[in-house]
Write a protein that holds these residues in place. Structure first.
Motif, PDB file in Angstrom:
ATOM      1  N   THR A 165     -62.072 -74.507 113.834  1.00  0.00           N
ATOM      2  CA  THR A 165     -63.459 -74.073 113.659  1.00  0.00           C
ATOM      3  C   THR A 165     -64.380 -74.468 114.811  1.00  0.00           C
TER       4      THR A 165
ATOM      5  N   ALA B 273     -67.752 -70.687 109.061  1.00  0.00           N
ATOM      6  CA  ALA B 273     -66.565 -70.919 108.235  1.00  0.00           C
ATOM      7  C   ALA B 273     -66.574 -70.016 107.008  1.00  0.00           C
ATOM      8  N   GLU B 274     -67.772 -69.717 106.470  1.00  0.00           N
ATOM      9  CA  GLU B 274     -67.862 -68.863 105.292  1.00  0.00           C
ATOM     10  C   GLU B 274     -67.283 -67.474 105.544  1.00  0.00           C
TER      11      GLU B 274
ATOM     12  N   LEU C  11     -62.646 -66.488 105.737  1.00  0.00           N
ATOM     13  CA  LEU C  11     -61.767 -65.982 104.697  1.00  0.00           C
ATOM     14  C   LEU C  11     -61.957 -64.480 104.497  1.00  0.00           C
TER      15      LEU C  11
ATOM     16  N   LEU D 277     -64.774 -74.865 103.679  1.00  0.00           N
ATOM     17  CA  LEU D 277     -63.540 -74.133 103.942  1.00  0.00           C
ATOM     18  C   LEU D 277     -62.352 -74.706 103.164  1.00  0.00           C
TER      19      LEU D 277
ATOM     20  N   GLU E  13     -62.735 -73.598  99.553  1.00  0.00           N
ATOM     21  CA  GLU E  13     -62.462 -72.178  99.331  1.00  0.00           C
ATOM     22  C   GLU E  13     -60.962 -71.894  99.399  1.00  0.00           C
TER      23      GLU E  13
END
Length: 510
Positions: free
Chosen positions: A316, A370-371, A374, A399, A402
């Motif tokens: 990240t 980071a959101e 995915l 992260l 999730e």
């Protein structure tokens, strides 16, 4: 005790990049730096903390140390066996009194070097778009001191000879005497309509230029309350400014912008600001380093030893990439052991860092958060998979949470830790108090928290109040939220959460 050595160094006109290579080398190898008012704060901020600094400069209202005292100070320091850098604004041989300092060093058998610098006489006009010579306008120039009282000026300057001796006349330290200088030049043959320019604090964020003629420049200086230090340019070359002024047209001209990133990362942002005409001031408030706690090191070694078990390696940040590969080196691990895993990156800089190591990341979220990762990976992330997350100790838990919700086993590794830089900077504090910092850039929540902590360490009880008049620029919503939670009013927000996005937001705001 062996006798030391003194470097008599010209710092240039103010922009720290205008010091010579030899001058910078002398500065960096010195144990003591003796400096004056015209040595730029950016240059001084690069002096290591263990180096002793002695201010001997002169201000219009007072002299900190007489020249004779400075001469003897240099001798005393060298006799103590120290390597000394006498740092002077501009060039030490142009009204820098270097002859007196070198003379006393010579008398006392002390080795010294004179390191020339770029004199403000030519550099400051150049930054205002005024060449001191021009094929059609002036084939010669004179540099004259304007600092003395009128009676001393009359004794040291032969006005009848100087006035028309060269095409361009350059007066240093003469703002307070501009009326008298203009009067004498007109009296001795210069036309009253001769162009004149005064350039104050040339090459620095405070640079300002005032243009007039010999007959009206004193009035303009008085009306504008134009203060020293400034270089006075007299001659037709001043007309070139209309065409050749260059730095004023850059979008960040006149803005001094504080860069708070770790020193290893600050140069990229600082260089972008510099290219756009701004003046970056680097004050790293964080440092990134390898963790040394035994339990953390053991966890990293264990996770890396299971390289063949991962379906994903998710990075990240650029720091995550850098330190992940350092751990591979430290543990003697071949990257090919991760042959099962796909690599994913958040942000273009992270992806670029991976590509430089021969790895093309599988996913790149559009929003660089980071959101969004995915969403970019979509159905490729499946329950039962295993993901390795090399990151810093301050990374958010979103992260991993999730991934766990999707049934993915995530292994978070603190491959680096972020710590306060622990620096103090008297020049920064002075500039903040005087409004000399126009914007502050924050690239992470930790830079916000640690800058405020650093200011408290420097004696500021309410850092948010001190920064109330300074524009706050944040790279993303998480950083902006942290700034606002700590009492800062965020005025500049990056649309894309990258350095390019931050710089673009600064340009649009300015």
């Amino acid at each position: 005790m062996p006798v030391g050595k003194v470097y008599l160094v010209g710092a240039g006109p103010g922009d720290p990049k205008l010091i010579t290579v030899r001058g910078l080398e002398a500065l960096q190898r010195s144990e003591v730096v003796v400096y004056d008012r015209l040595a730029g704060p950016q240059l001084l901020s690069r002096i290591p903390d263990h180096v002793e600094r002695i201010y001997v400069g002169k201000r219009p209202d007072r002299h900190t140390m007489k020249q004779e005292e400075i001469n003897h100070l240099l001798v005393d320091l060298a006799l103590q066996g120290k390597t000394v850098c006498r740092l002077k604004g501009g060039d030490p041989t142009v009204f820098g009194r270097v002859g007196e300092e070198a003379g006393l060093l010579k008398q006392n058998g002390i080795a010294y070097e004179i390191v020339p610098g770029i004199t403000s006489a030519i550099a400051v006009p150049a930054y205002a778009g005024i060449p001191v010579t021009h094929r059609e306008l002036a084939s010669s120039f004179s540099v004259v001191t304007g600092h003395e009282s009128p009676d001393k000026l009359d004794r040291s300057i032969h006005w009848d000879k100087v006035t028309n001796a060269t095409g361009t006349l350059l007066f240093l330290m003469g703002v307070a005497k501009i009326g008298y200088i203009s009067e004498q030049l007109i009296k001795h043959g210069r036309p009253p309509e001769t162009p004149v320019a005064l350039v104050r604090w040339g090459t620095r964020a405070e640079q300002a230029t005032l243009v007039g003629t010999l007959q009206d420049i004193e009035k303009k200086v008085r009306e504008a309350n134009f203060q020293p230090p400034a270089v006075i340019v007299v001659g037709d070359v001043v007309k070139q400014r209309e065409e050749l002024q260059w730095i004023e047209s850059k979008p960040l001209f006149g803005r001094r912008i504080l860069v708070t990133r770790a020193r290893s990362q600050a140069s990229e942002l600082a260089d972008r600001i510099d290219e756009l005409g701004g003046e970056p001031y680097e004050f790293p408030v964080i440092e990134t380093r390898l963790p040394d706690r035994p339990e953390t090191v053991e966890a990293i070694r264990t996770a890396i030893s299971e390289a063949e078990s991962y379906d994903w390696v998710i990075l990240t940040s650029v720091n995550g990439v850098e330190f992940f590969f350092r751990w591979l080196e430290l543990t003697g691990t071949d990257i090919r052991r991760f042959h099962r895993a796909e690599f994913a990156a958040v942000g273009p800089k992270t992806a670029e860092a991976l590509r430089k190591r021969g790895i093309v990341p599988s996913a790149l979220p559009e929003r660089f958060r980071a959101e969004s990762l995915l969403d970019s990976l979509g159905e490729r992330v499946k329950a039962g998979q295993k993901a390795l997350l090399p990151r810093g100790d301050l990374a958010r838990e979103l992260l991993p949470r999730e991934l766990e919700a999707l049934g993915v086993e995530s292994v978070s590794l603190d491959v680096y830790e972020t710590v306060p830089a622990g620096r103090k900077d008297e020049f920064l504090l002075e500039m903040l108090q005087e409004g000399g910092i126009h914007a502050i850039t924050f690239t992470s929540s930790s830079t916000v928290i640690n800058l405020l902590a650093a200011l408290r360490e420097m004696g500021v009880e309410e850092p948010a109040e001190l920064l109330a008049g300074t524009k706050i620029a944040c790279i993303g919503p998480v950083t902006a939220k942290t700034a606002e939670e700590n009492g800062l009013a965020v005025t500049v927000r990056a649309e894309s959460y990258t350095l390019d996005g931050l710089v673009q937001a600064l340009i649009e705001y300015c």
